[in-house]
Design a protein around this motif. Structure first.
Motif, PDB file in Angstrom:
ATOM      1  N   GLU A  56       0.742  -1.143   0.065  1.00 56.10           N
ATOM      2  CA  GLU A  56      -0.067   0.130  -0.142  1.00 56.10           C
ATOM      3  C   GLU A  56       0.774   1.159   0.001  1.00 56.10           C
ATOM      4  O   GLU A  56       0.479   2.144  -0.710  1.00 56.10           O
ATOM      5  CB  GLU A  56      -0.986  -0.103   1.249  1.00 56.10           C
ATOM      6  N   GLU A  57       1.932   1.181   1.126  1.00 51.99           N
ATOM      7  CA  GLU A  57       2.802   2.402   1.174  1.00 51.99           C
ATOM      8  C   GLU A  57       3.482   2.470  -0.417  1.00 51.99           C
ATOM      9  O   GLU A  57       4.000   3.716  -0.880  1.00 51.99           O
ATOM     10  CB  GLU A  57       3.809   2.291   1.965  1.00 51.99           C
ATOM     11  N   ALA A  58       3.988   1.515  -1.102  1.00 52.76           N
ATOM     12  CA  ALA A  58       4.750   1.662  -2.483  1.00 52.76           C
ATOM     13  C   ALA A  58       3.819   2.213  -3.228  1.00 52.76           C
ATOM     14  O   ALA A  58       4.369   3.047  -4.059  1.00 52.76           O
ATOM     15  CB  ALA A  58       5.022  -0.024  -2.685  1.00 52.76           C
ATOM     16  N   ASP A  59       2.650   1.646  -3.396  1.00 56.33           N
ATOM     17  CA  ASP A  59       1.560   2.142  -4.492  1.00 56.33           C
ATOM     18  C   ASP A  59       1.392   3.722  -4.044  1.00 56.33           C
ATOM     19  O   ASP A  59       1.483   4.414  -5.187  1.00 56.33           O
ATOM     20  CB  ASP A  59       0.140   1.470  -4.343  1.00 56.33           C
ATOM     21  N   ALA A  60       1.432   3.974  -3.070  1.00 56.58           N
ATOM     22  CA  ALA A  60       1.238   5.673  -2.711  1.00 56.58           C
ATOM     23  C   ALA A  60       2.365   6.281  -3.017  1.00 56.58           C
ATOM     24  O   ALA A  60       2.331   7.452  -3.467  1.00 56.58           O
ATOM     25  CB  ALA A  60       0.774   5.834  -1.189  1.00 56.58           C
ATOM     26  N   ALA A  61       3.701   5.735  -3.109  1.00 60.68           N
ATOM     27  CA  ALA A  61       4.829   6.573  -3.162  1.00 60.68           C
ATOM     28  C   ALA A  61       5.046   6.092  -4.882  1.00 60.68           C
ATOM     29  O   ALA A  61       6.313   6.735  -5.363  1.00 60.68           O
ATOM     30  CB  ALA A  61       5.949   5.901  -2.462  1.00 60.68           C
ATOM     31  N   GLY A  62       4.303   5.383  -5.451  1.00 56.90           N
ATOM     32  CA  GLY A  62       4.593   5.174  -7.088  1.00 56.90           C
ATOM     33  C   GLY A  62       5.891   4.230  -7.187  1.00 56.90           C
ATOM     34  O   GLY A  62       6.622   4.247  -8.134  1.00 56.90           O
ATOM     35  N   ARG A  63       6.138   3.448  -6.160  1.00 52.76           N
ATOM     36  CA  ARG A  63       7.186   2.429  -6.244  1.00 52.76           C
ATOM     37  C   ARG A  63       6.701   1.114  -6.380  1.00 52.76           C
ATOM     38  O   ARG A  63       5.706   0.427  -5.834  1.00 52.76           O
ATOM     39  CB  ARG A  63       8.147   2.707  -5.102  1.00 52.76           C
ATOM     40  N   SER A  64       7.736   0.040  -6.851  1.00 49.66           N
ATOM     41  CA  SER A  64       7.416  -1.144  -6.609  1.00 49.66           C
ATOM     42  C   SER A  64       8.303  -1.776  -5.258  1.00 49.66           C
ATOM     43  O   SER A  64       9.286  -1.368  -5.147  1.00 49.66           O
ATOM     44  CB  SER A  64       7.911  -1.939  -7.824  1.00 49.66           C
ATOM     45  N   ALA A  65       7.523  -2.816  -4.820  1.00 48.36           N
ATOM     46  CA  ALA A  65       8.513  -3.490  -3.446  1.00 48.36           C
ATOM     47  C   ALA A  65       8.514  -5.027  -3.947  1.00 48.36           C
ATOM     48  O   ALA A  65       7.545  -5.618  -4.253  1.00 48.36           O
ATOM     49  CB  ALA A  65       7.649  -3.055  -2.353  1.00 48.36           C
ATOM     50  N   ASP A  66       9.593  -5.332  -3.804  1.00 48.17           N
ATOM     51  CA  ASP A  66       9.958  -6.714  -4.035  1.00 48.17           C
ATOM     52  C   ASP A  66       9.994  -7.233  -2.607  1.00 48.17           C
ATOM     53  O   ASP A  66      11.030  -6.810  -1.949  1.00 48.17           O
ATOM     54  CB  ASP A  66      11.343  -7.244  -4.732  1.00 48.17           C
ATOM     55  N   ILE A  67       9.259  -8.255  -2.074  1.00 52.83           N
ATOM     56  CA  ILE A  67       9.198  -8.420  -0.686  1.00 52.83           C
ATOM     57  C   ILE A  67       9.552  -9.896  -0.277  1.00 52.83           C
ATOM     58  O   ILE A  67       8.955 -10.497  -0.986  1.00 52.83           O
ATOM     59  CB  ILE A  67       7.657  -8.299   0.096  1.00 52.83           C
ATOM     60  N   ARG A  68      10.322 -10.262   0.539  1.00 48.75           N
ATOM     61  CA  ARG A  68      10.787 -11.501   0.997  1.00 48.75           C
ATOM     62  C   ARG A  68      10.458 -11.530   2.347  1.00 48.75           C
ATOM     63  O   ARG A  68      10.812 -10.660   3.058  1.00 48.75           O
ATOM     64  CB  ARG A  68      12.342 -11.661   0.921  1.00 48.75           C
ATOM     65  N   THR A  69       9.874 -12.698   2.766  1.00 54.20           N
ATOM     66  CA  THR A  69       9.500 -13.009   4.072  1.00 54.20           C
ATOM     67  C   THR A  69      10.362 -13.906   4.902  1.00 54.20           C
ATOM     68  O   THR A  69      10.909 -14.908   4.104  1.00 54.20           O
ATOM     69  CB  THR A  69       8.239 -13.527   4.326  1.00 54.20           C
ATOM     70  N   VAL A  70      10.829 -13.705   6.242  1.00 54.12           N
ATOM     71  CA  VAL A  70      11.678 -14.372   6.847  1.00 54.12           C
ATOM     72  C   VAL A  70      11.236 -14.746   8.058  1.00 54.12           C
ATOM     73  O   VAL A  70      10.924 -13.995   9.031  1.00 54.12           O
ATOM     74  CB  VAL A  70      13.045 -13.631   6.999  1.00 54.12           C
ATOM     75  N   LEU A  71      10.868 -15.851   8.470  1.00 55.78           N
ATOM     76  CA  LEU A  71      10.433 -16.472   9.664  1.00 55.78           C
ATOM     77  C   LEU A  71      11.407 -16.458  10.785  1.00 55.78           C
ATOM     78  O   LEU A  71      12.456 -17.132  10.360  1.00 55.78           O
ATOM     79  CB  LEU A  71       9.463 -17.645   9.620  1.00 55.78           C
ATOM     80  N   ALA A  72      11.346 -15.848  11.885  1.00 55.42           N
ATOM     81  CA  ALA A  72      12.240 -16.090  12.966  1.00 55.42           C
ATOM     82  C   ALA A  72      12.156 -17.443  13.772  1.00 55.42           C
ATOM     83  O   ALA A  72      11.219 -17.495  14.672  1.00 55.42           O
ATOM     84  CB  ALA A  72      12.357 -15.012  13.887  1.00 55.42           C
ATOM     85  N   GLU A  73      12.443 -18.703  13.059  1.00 56.60           N
ATOM     86  CA  GLU A  73      12.304 -19.994  13.787  1.00 56.60           C
ATOM     87  C   GLU A  73      12.272 -19.942  15.037  1.00 56.60           C
ATOM     88  O   GLU A  73      13.270 -19.745  15.635  1.00 56.60           O
ATOM     89  CB  GLU A  73      12.855 -20.944  13.084  1.00 56.60           C
ATOM     90  N   GLY A  74      11.381 -20.282  15.865  1.00 57.76           N
ATOM     91  CA  GLY A  74      11.229 -20.670  17.441  1.00 57.76           C
ATOM     92  C   GLY A  74      11.023 -19.504  18.412  1.00 57.76           C
ATOM     93  O   GLY A  74      11.051 -19.661  19.449  1.00 57.76           O
TER      94      GLY A  74
END
Length: 172
Positions: free
Chosen positions: A78-96
């Motif tokens: 949503e913030e990327a759209d508002a700023a006219g940018r693209s976001a490549d998002i990677r998720t990282v789970l902090a296991e445990g």
């Protein structure tokens, strides 16, 4: 609970510190008649602003529970759209990490979050998706040379700015 805080308790603003319910809280703002702010929105805007020389900002989102990824990634988009940018998002789970949080082991929790951040490469910015993770940034020991963002400081600055714009009626 929000309506009670505003109606009965006289709150002049609401700051939601839970990333998972942030969108629902913001949606309720019109009914409350006071500013309702997400603590993580300013952090998301800062993340999107990283690496201005790129068309697409590369963001790693670290969370201790899977349920946080959806709302946080949606907010960043949503913030990327508002700023006219693209976001490549990677998720990282902090296991445990979440088990340590639930058990009241703050040190173990923060260490596992920091360890998850230590594994990240190839991004422009790291987002710690939960406010409780803020102190993990100081524990990162690796090669990370990009910003590691957390929500409390920018969120509280935004809340303070919003409240300063609200007229306060003099006491009796």
């Amino acid at each position: 609970m929000l309506a009670k805080a505003v109606g009965e308790d006289g709150a002049t603003a609401v700051l939601c510190t839970c990333s998972t319910i942030g969108a629902a809280t913001e949606a309720y703002a019109a009914r409350l008649g006071v500013p309702v702010l997400r603590v993580d929105r300013p952090m998301a805007a800062l993340a999107v602003a990283a690496a201005p020389e790129r068309d697409t900002v590369r963001i790693a989102v670290v969370a201790a529970v899977d349920s946080t990824f959806g709302p946080t990634c949606d907010l960043i988009r949503e913030e990327a759209d508002a700023a006219g940018r693209s976001a490549d998002i990677r998720t990282v789970l902090a296991e445990g990490a979440w088990k340590h949080f639930e058990d009241g082991d703050r040190t173990g929790y923060l260490d596992l979050v920091a360890r998850a951040v230590d594994t990240i490469t190839g991004v422009d910015v790291v987002v710690l998706a939960q406010a409780s993770m803020a102190d993990a940034a100081a524990r990162v020991r690796s090669h990370i040379t990009v910003p590691v963002l957390s929500s409390p400081a920018p969120g509280l600055r935004a809340a303070a700015a919003a409240v300063s714009l609200i007229p306060v009626s003099p006491g009796p």
